[in-house]
Design an enzyme around this catalytic site. Structure first.
Site, PDB file in Angstrom:
ATOM      1  N   ASP A  15      -3.526 -42.447 -55.715  1.00  0.00           N
ATOM      2  CA  ASP A  15      -2.660 -42.121 -54.618  1.00  0.00           C
ATOM      3  C   ASP A  15      -2.757 -43.663 -53.603  1.00  0.00           C
ATOM      4  OD1 ASP A  15      -1.101 -40.354 -52.930  1.00  0.00           O
ATOM      5  OD2 ASP A  15      -2.741 -40.344 -51.685  1.00  0.00           O
ATOM      6  N   ASP A  63       1.577 -33.013 -34.734  1.00  0.00           N
ATOM      7  CA  ASP A  63       1.305 -33.842 -36.095  1.00  0.00           C
ATOM      8  C   ASP A  63      -0.197 -34.550 -35.946  1.00  0.00           C
ATOM      9  OD1 ASP A  63       1.145 -35.596 -38.351  1.00  0.00           O
ATOM     10  OD2 ASP A  63       3.000 -36.109 -37.993  1.00  0.00           O
ATOM     11  N   ALA A  66       5.312 -31.670 -49.107  1.00  0.00           N
ATOM     12  CA  ALA A  66       5.279 -32.816 -49.948  1.00  0.00           C
ATOM     13  C   ALA A  66       6.830 -32.442 -50.476  1.00  0.00           C
ATOM     14  CB  ALA A  66       4.531 -32.420 -51.090  1.00  0.00           C
ATOM     15  N   ASP A  98      -6.924 -34.222 -53.402  1.00  0.00           N
ATOM     16  CA  ASP A  98      -7.716 -33.495 -52.294  1.00  0.00           C
ATOM     17  C   ASP A  98      -7.004 -32.433 -51.718  1.00  0.00           C
ATOM     18  OD1 ASP A  98      -5.869 -34.760 -50.830  1.00  0.00           O
ATOM     19  OD2 ASP A  98      -6.852 -35.585 -49.405  1.00  0.00           O
ATOM     20  N   MET A 150       9.564 -34.250 -44.767  1.00  0.00           N
ATOM     21  CA  MET A 150       9.653 -34.540 -43.176  1.00  0.00           C
ATOM     22  C   MET A 150       9.220 -33.314 -42.367  1.00  0.00           C
ATOM     23  SD  MET A 150      13.886 -33.323 -43.121  1.00  0.00           S
ATOM     24  CE  MET A 150      14.493 -31.792 -43.355  1.00  0.00           C
ATOM     25  N   SER A 151       8.970 -33.566 -41.012  1.00  0.00           N
ATOM     26  CA  SER A 151       8.491 -32.784 -40.123  1.00  0.00           C
ATOM     27  C   SER A 151       9.503 -32.821 -38.756  1.00  0.00           C
ATOM     28  CB  SER A 151       6.944 -32.695 -39.815  1.00  0.00           C
ATOM     29  OG  SER A 151       6.928 -34.297 -39.214  1.00  0.00           O
TER      30      SER A 151
END
Length: 692
Positions: A310, A347, A382, A526, A386-387
């Site tokens: 990653d 966030d 994922a 994780d 976006m948030s």
């Protein structure tokens, strides 16, 4: 206190325990698990019977007695090598047991707190833990956020954050809450907690032989059977030769000599050290704070030729920081900063916090009261990439603010019948070419601008990837970034390939493709969304700080939660395979050299003339003192070499990141040639000492 402690070879307590266990392991039920050493034990017993039979007949043979003693030493030294490896694991397990405390938990029943003993907790129970209290059992945080001291597991004194949701929700029994509070859902039954499983694995209670160990054991057993058949036929051949040369049959081979020959010719060295090599491989991982659920996983690590890493936290430092707001045409920078901060209030990622801080520092924009805005926050996933936030203004209109990748925001705008400007795409492409991470901010149908996030590649990571390349390992960077950003970071880091805008399904698909092409794949993760890929990979390392789903899916757990640990694990796996291969080479080479010590000694009188020396004496290139001293020297060397190689078996052969061809050449020169020369030197020195 972590699993790391004083488990050196010369630790007095471990040595004493190993000596005791060496005697206990003389139990035939335990010995038969190692066929080569079991044959040696049977030979030792038969030689001992011959010695006692001679004593009862009033004819004590000091030669036979010495052979019997050194044969038993061979068995004990073999047991000692395994016992000392197990002893180091038991010491670590005892250290973990000391950290387990019988705590009282605040079990939530209805709306009340009921105090119960930790061992009474069952899977599915809800427990409240406040500052200063120990976490009673393994679980996942379902409410709250707290600082947790995990030094009992990891050895790291700095507390870590554990919170509900996301990839930092797993907590381990025996750790301690330092501040605030958390509500935990218990996920382990009594006796099956993470620490319980660690103890069982560390002390070797659940260690099973790996496929390579089993295959090598079968090979060694086959060689031993072949030599046994050869040795059994020797008396008949010697009897015929003695009769043909007119020599008395009393000179025929005795049982002690036959057994000495057998023990020296079968691969006793690697047979004695094989188990210790496997146990020590797991021990070396534990010293790096990595728990492997099986020896098979460590071996697979040594054979891995594709690594999926990653980007964030592994290749880069992980904490991307917002450095600039770039507004779209017709939008003020203050307006962009205002909406960017609003979408980031909930966030809790480092990136989200940095956006809030940047807006505050550059434009004095303060955090708003969330309840007053009647806001609904949209978490990052994922899949959506976006948030954002939905909030209602005083005029009753609901506004939808989103921040995320360029493609995700483009889709969001188009779904709302809006227009995605080419100007924004140019800004995104420009930042991506610089290796930066652009986040696009949009409100309803309108694109407001771009947030510039800076990603920093870890120092020295390019050199590490270069080393992996020399070992024949292909590195693949996985990231959710757009292809241009991914390409820039990949070039700077020096990886062989990359996957941009990767979803959990993409990771799983890539692993299966690599495996279908005959590769062994290693991966680290994780989150719950990493679990399928971790389970599919040949080596799946889960972060201890991650979710329970990830820890269950992987076959290794990194207690330090350090994503770069995968590279170290590969090194440990390769060192294990190299150690086993090197000592096997040394052992077989040893046996070749011993031919020139024992065979001439037992056959020197065949077809001899008046001087008592026969034509086979030309094989006596060592020029040993006498047949008896030659046989005894070989048996003594055969026993001593085991104990001398125990430190190497436990520590492992030094590993260097070189190609397989170079490694094989070095192995043959050092351990092959060394294995042939060592007996010539060792047996000759022992023979000189005996004859003195």
């Amino acid at each position: 206190m972590s699993t790391k402690q004083n488990t050196s070879l010369f630790n007095r307590n471990i040595l004493l325990l190993a000596v005791k266990d060496s005697v206990i392991k003389l139990n035939p039920v335990l010995l038969i698990k190692n066929p080569v050493i079991f044959i040696v034990a049977i030979g030792s017993l038969l030689t001992t019977i011959v010695v006692f039979a001679g004593i009862f007949q009033g004819n004590l043979s000091s030669f036979n007695l010495q052979i019997a003693i050194w044969l038993w030493f061979t068995v004990l030294f073999a047991n000692f090598s395994e016992a000392i490896a197990e002893g180091r694991g038991k010491a670590q397990a005892d250290n973990l047991r000391k950290n387990r405390t019988q705590t009282i938990a605040r079990k939530i029943v209805g709306k009340q707190e009921v105090p119960v003993i930790a061992t009474e907790l069952r899977k599915g129970d809800k427990v409240l833990c406040k500052a200063g209290e120990a976490i009673p059992s393994d679980g996942e945080v379902i409410e709250g956020i707290a600082s947790v001291d995990e030094s009992a597991i990891t050895g790291e004194s700095a507390p870590v954050i554990r919170e509900s949701g996301g990839d930092r929700s797993a907590v381990t029994g025996g750790t301690k809450v330092i501040s605030d509070w958390i509500l935990i859902n218990i996920i382990a039954e009594p006796g099956n907690t993470f620490i319980d499983r660690m103890i069982a694995l560390v002390e070797g209670a659940k260690r099973h032989k790996t496929p390579n160990e089993i295959a090598l054991s079968i090979l060694l057993s086959g060689l031993s059977i072949i030599f046994l058949l050869v040795v059994v036929t020797l008396p008949a051949y010697f009897g015929y030769s003695l009769k043909a040369s007119g020599l008395p049959m009393s000179q025929n081979l005795t049982i002690p000599i036959l057994i000495a020959l057998l023990v020296c010719l079968i691969p006793t060295t690697i047979g004695a050290l094989l188990s210790a090599i496997g146990i020590s491989g797991m021990d070396r991982l534990i010293q790096r704070n990595v728990i492997a659920t099986s020896g098979r996983a460590i071996e697979a690590a040594g054979d891995v030729d594709v690594l999926l890493l990653d980007k964030t936290g592994t290749i880069t430092l992980g904490n991307r920081m917002a450095t600039d707001f770039i507004p779209a045409e017709g939008v003020t920078i203050e307006e962009l900063a205002h909406e960017a901060q609003l979408s980031s209030l909930s966030d809790e990622t480092p990136e989200g916090r940095s956006i809030v801080i940047l807006a505050k520092e550059k434009f004095k924009i303060r955090g708003r009261e969330v309840l007053r805005l009647n806001a609904t926050f949209i978490p990052f996933t994922a899949q959506s990439r976006m948030s954002g936030v939905d909030y209602k203004t005083n005029d009753g209109i609901i506004h939808h603010v989103r921040k995320g990748s360029s493609e995700a925001i483009r889709t969001f705008i188009q779904n709302n019948n809006g227009f995605y400007p080419q100007e924004i795409q140019n800004i995104v492409s420009g930042l991506a070419r610089q290796g930066a991470t652009p986040l696009v901010v949009a409100e309803d149908k309108k694109v407001l601008g771009v947030i510039h996030l800076k990603d920093i590649v870890k120092g020295g990571i390019k050199q590490r990837f270069s080393e992996l390349r020399k070992m024949g390992i292909k590195t693949v960077m996985i990231t959710g970034d757009n292809p241009l950003t991914a390409a820039a970071i990949a070039a700077e880091a020096g990886v062989d390939d990359f996957m941009a805008e990767a979803t959990p399904e993409d990771k799983l698909r890539r692993i299966r493709e690599e495996q279908a092409n005959g590769h062994l794949v290693g991966m680290i993760g994780d989150g719950t969304n990493d679990a399928p890929a971790l389970a599919q990979a040949d080596i799946g390392i889960a972060m201890n700080s991650g979710t329970q789903a990830a820890r269950e899916a992987g076959n290794m757990v990194d207690l330090d939660s350090n994503p770069t640990k995968l590279i170290e694990v590969v090194g440990v796996g390769k060192q294990l395979l190299m150690t086993r291969g090197s000592l096997t080479t040394f052992s077989i080479a040893n046996d070749v050299a011993k031919y020139f010590a024992i065979i001439p000694a037992i056959a020197i009188s065949l077809y001899s003339g008046t001087n008592g020396i026969g034509p086979l004496s030309v094989l006596n290139i060592m020029h040993l003192g006498s047949p008896q001293s030659a046989i005894l020297s070989a048996v003594i060397f055969n026993a001593i070499i085991i104990i001398l190689l125990v430190p190497l078996a436990l520590k492992g052969v030094r590993y260097r990141p070189v190609s397989a061809t170079v490694s094989l050449t070095r192995n043959l020169l050092v351990f092959g040639l060394g294995g042939i020369l060592a007996p010539f030197i060792g047996i000759k020195l022992i023979d000189i000492i005996i004859n003195l």
